[in-house]
Write an enzyme that holds these catalytic residues in place. Sequence first.
Site, PDB file in Angstrom:
ATOM      1  N   GLU A 153       0.822  -1.204   0.000  1.00 41.88           N
ATOM      2  CA  GLU A 153       0.000   0.000   0.000  1.00 41.88           C
ATOM      3  C   GLU A 153       0.858   1.256   0.000  1.00 41.88           C
ATOM      4  O   GLU A 153       0.388   2.326  -0.305  1.00 41.88           O
ATOM      5  CB  GLU A 153      -0.940  -0.011   1.199  1.00 41.88           C
ATOM      6  N   GLU A 244       9.011   8.761  20.425  1.00 43.70           N
ATOM      7  CA  GLU A 244       9.413  10.015  19.780  1.00 43.70           C
ATOM      8  C   GLU A 244       8.143  10.810  19.526  1.00 43.70           C
ATOM      9  O   GLU A 244       7.304  10.394  18.731  1.00 43.70           O
ATOM     10  CB  GLU A 244      10.086   9.777  18.421  1.00 43.70           C
TER      11      GLU A 244
HETATM   12  C1  IPT Z   1      11.903   9.629  13.068  1.00 43.52           C
HETATM   13  C2  IPT Z   1      13.195   8.927  13.355  1.00 43.52           C
HETATM   14  O1  IPT Z   1      12.969   7.829  14.197  1.00 43.52           O
HETATM   15  C3  IPT Z   1      14.176   9.869  13.983  1.00 43.52           C
HETATM   16  O2  IPT Z   1      15.420   9.241  14.066  1.00 43.52           O
HETATM   17  C4  IPT Z   1      14.280  11.154  13.200  1.00 43.52           C
HETATM   18  O3  IPT Z   1      14.837  10.863  11.967  1.00 43.52           O
HETATM   19  C5  IPT Z   1      12.902  11.736  13.032  1.00 43.52           C
HETATM   20  O4  IPT Z   1      12.093  10.827  12.363  1.00 43.52           O
HETATM   21  C6  IPT Z   1      12.869  13.011  12.252  1.00 43.52           C
HETATM   22  O5  IPT Z   1      13.700  13.950  12.820  1.00 43.52           O
HETATM   23  S1  IPT Z   1      10.880   8.585  12.103  1.00 43.52           S
HETATM   24  C7  IPT Z   1       9.341   9.401  12.248  1.00 43.52           C
HETATM   25  C8  IPT Z   1       9.173  10.477  11.224  1.00 43.52           C
HETATM   26  C9  IPT Z   1       8.258   8.402  12.177  1.00 43.52           C
END
Ligand code: IPT
Length: 956
Positions: A153, A244
């Site tokens: 997808e 995150e």
């Molecule tokens: C996320 C990454 O895990 C992190 O390392 C960094 O690259 C960030 O993006 C952007 O600054 S991935 C996330 C967009 C799902």
Amino acid sequence: MIHGKRLMVFSGEIHPYRMPVQSMHLDILQKIKAMGFNAVSFYVFWGIHEPKHGDISFEGFRDLQPLFDAAMKAGIYLIARPGPYINAETSGGGFPGWGTHTPGLWRTSNATYLEAYEGYIQTVGSLIAKNQITKGGPVILVQARFHFCAENEYSGVQEPYTEDFEYHRRLLQSLHDAGITVPITTNDAWPGGHFTSVDIYGYDSYPNGFDCSNPYTWKSDAVPEYFWGAHLEINPEDPNAIFEFQGGAFDGWGGSGYEKCSVLLGPEFERVFYKNQYAMSTTIFNIYMIFGGTNWGGISHPGGYTSYDYGAAIAEDRTLREKYYELKLQANFLAVSPAYLTSRPMNIFATQGSFTGNAALKTTQVLDAVGNKTGFYFVRQTDASTNAVQTYQLKLTTSIGDLTIPMIGGSLALNGKDTKIHVVDYTAGSTTLLYSTGEILTWATIDGKDVILVYGNAGELHETAFKFSGKIPVAKVVSGNGEIKQKALAGGSLALQYTTTGQTVVQVGNVLLYILDRTNAYEFWVLHPPTTGPYARFSTDNPVIVKGGYLVRSVDVSRGTLAISGDLNKTSSFEIIAPTASSRSVTFNGVPLSLSRTPYGTLLAKKAANLPVVNLPELSALKWKTADSLPEINPKYSDAKWTIADHTTTVNPNPRGTSVVLWAGDYGYHTGNILWRAHFSASGSETGFSLDIQGGTAFAYSVWLDSTYLGSWVGDSLTGEHQGTYNFPSFLKAGSAHVLTILQDHMGYEGDWWAASDSFKQPRGIRSYSFLGKGVLPQVTTWKLTGNLGGESYVDRTRGPLNEGGLFGERQGWHLPGFDDSRWGSGKPTEGISAAGVSFYRTNFNLNVPKGVDYPLSLVVSNSTTNIYYRAQFYINGYQYGKYVNNIGPQKAFPVPQGILNYNGVNTLAVSLWAAGATGAKINSLALQLTSKVESGITAIVNQPLTAWIPRPGAY
Ligand code: IPT
């Protein structure tokens, strides 16, 4: 639960490799802790620890132990994220360069990949294992990252790979083998339910996107409400964990600059989006980034420049943005609200108009499912992007029955991009708040009194109601200009109505209620004096509340003296709310304060900021030396020691149009500038040369035939690969020997975001080339190349494998302190060169910054508007702390931390200047500037090793 106590893990992301001054970690961790956070999450960048397969190093700035030690000193738990893949806008997403010439599909269970990371994971895993909380260290969680691969997808390209459970199993096994016993987590790119068999599953979210160029434009539907449903479906037995959550954004070449990112992801974003996560009872919350740091050396991927400021709460120069102070309000509130830890949202997707009857508002009711008593009502705009003002009355279920608040008349207001957390039946020491519309900043029981701090925007109407068991006391204003209305409610309760303006203190029975507007609220700090034992600094007991100062780092109590450590940017007034027995005298940064006492028993003091003047060198007035850094185009230059490009096969999966491999990575060159030399014998018919060359976004290259400059591709913010044609100035004599010299950038390797995409293997170098002309055309007899001296066997163990590239001056070590430039000519980077080429400049200057202050410095250039095509690298004491591209930008100020700059002694500044225009180039201006001045409680900074030049045998 940590040490038997349930808590919210409130965490911020930092990348220690983006702050190579190890004695600076404590400053950053203390700043994070002072916000009310209790944890920090960090990535480890495999590529700098194992730049050559099997040569694993945690030397110098790469040592992780100083971070672990600083965390124990600051009282911060750690979430370790060793990769192997990290992304993070890091070259190759953290993969080592040699991965580009290693067979097998990476980020899968391919045997060569498993073999590739095993040594690193064992080494880093055992370093982390030694520092786990079970071993007396700060590490509470370890994250293994998987990211499932692209499915149909999405793009279809990575079929048949989806979730590689075998890789998953093997990586977990490796971590366990290395001794990891704390819970292992993973961060799914969104709440998609991938790899849930880890101990604590969690996900990422960047809901406001990365377009910093329009910082006031939000998507109206960007606030995700489905995360709770996803959580219930995927891992209801875990905490709702976000490993995150957006704390800023990255910016790329030609981008709009980080100040704009800090607006897009500013205090309003924090109020709307973070509080939305709390409305879904998120109890592990990591903000990416809280301090971004610097892509010094070759750390960055091609989509980024030297700064990785990220628009984060703590800026790259370690100063505090307004969003820092906003976040402090939120983290402190959650830290004193244990009922939140066992709460559940009750009305997901039934929030619009709920509890208010106003369809322009959404309200989530979050109830403590264990205590079954405390409620949190999150009120925000239905359209997250609106700036409209909405008024409302809120229908609450309370322990004394259903109420509609405010109870004393009028209505509440939500002003634009904001969210309110209204509490119900909330416990603050021995006090129960029946409800409060003024948001809670913190509360503490001090000397038997409950001190409660509530806040709102200036001029807002709010109510706070108390439940009393005996006689209802009369509330009275004991300080400030605010007025209160009061009304007895059923069940022995008392409601107070007030507007949040300035600071007003109200005494109600045994309670001191601080009524604050946001600006005043920002000024409060909640500290905990250390207890005893190794976790002394993690104590959450015996709170002390301090108002005032730019930053309050910590408090210590000894024999009745409260010692406050902090930072001041101006004369500051303090109010200190501390137990009498531990604040008979008070010091700030060791200086005794003269104290007075308020009628209600708190302490007042004042302290001038000690901000001595420092004299900074005027860089343009210094003596500069210069030398040519492109002797390669000189007929006498010998490239005998260069690497011969003679590979006829490669395991790199990318398509290739040359008979010998012309990818620098295949020969061990993975960073900085790359130089190519093509030797040929002229046929007499050739009229030019064309090539297809790849360096990553914003790269440039220049081409010379012998000593004659043919032209350049000067780069732009989108192009990572370029096809160019360069005409020879005249026909060459048949049979004559010639050499083409090509200088190119390596902007870092691409990330590998889609597992199994192998996109990090996109090569840097020449994909194809041909001679132009009619008739018989020559063949290149030998291709040669060089990058950094030694390639994967890099020379400078102190500054690591990515610090220097392949320019002649870098190979010779001209960027290092102590190199003897006495025989060089005089010349400044602001004078530059008058033809295409590369020159190097060196100068020395002294700094003498007194102790007890924190004065961050930046190297600042201004844009040249004539002869615009050039790029420069700045080396401070040998560390490459800036790559400036005049014709692309956007970065013009390059913060350099103390510790790389020697604040008390001599410094060496070196500059490489690559003019990619026929008429040369110069740097318009170059200056050293202070970006902030504070008196500081910062622990003395120890310079990183600023090791000097030593002879480089065999350098060419
Ligand atoms: C996320 C990454 O895990 C992190 O390392 C960094 O690259 C960030 O993006 C952007 O600054 S991935 C996330 C967009 C799902």
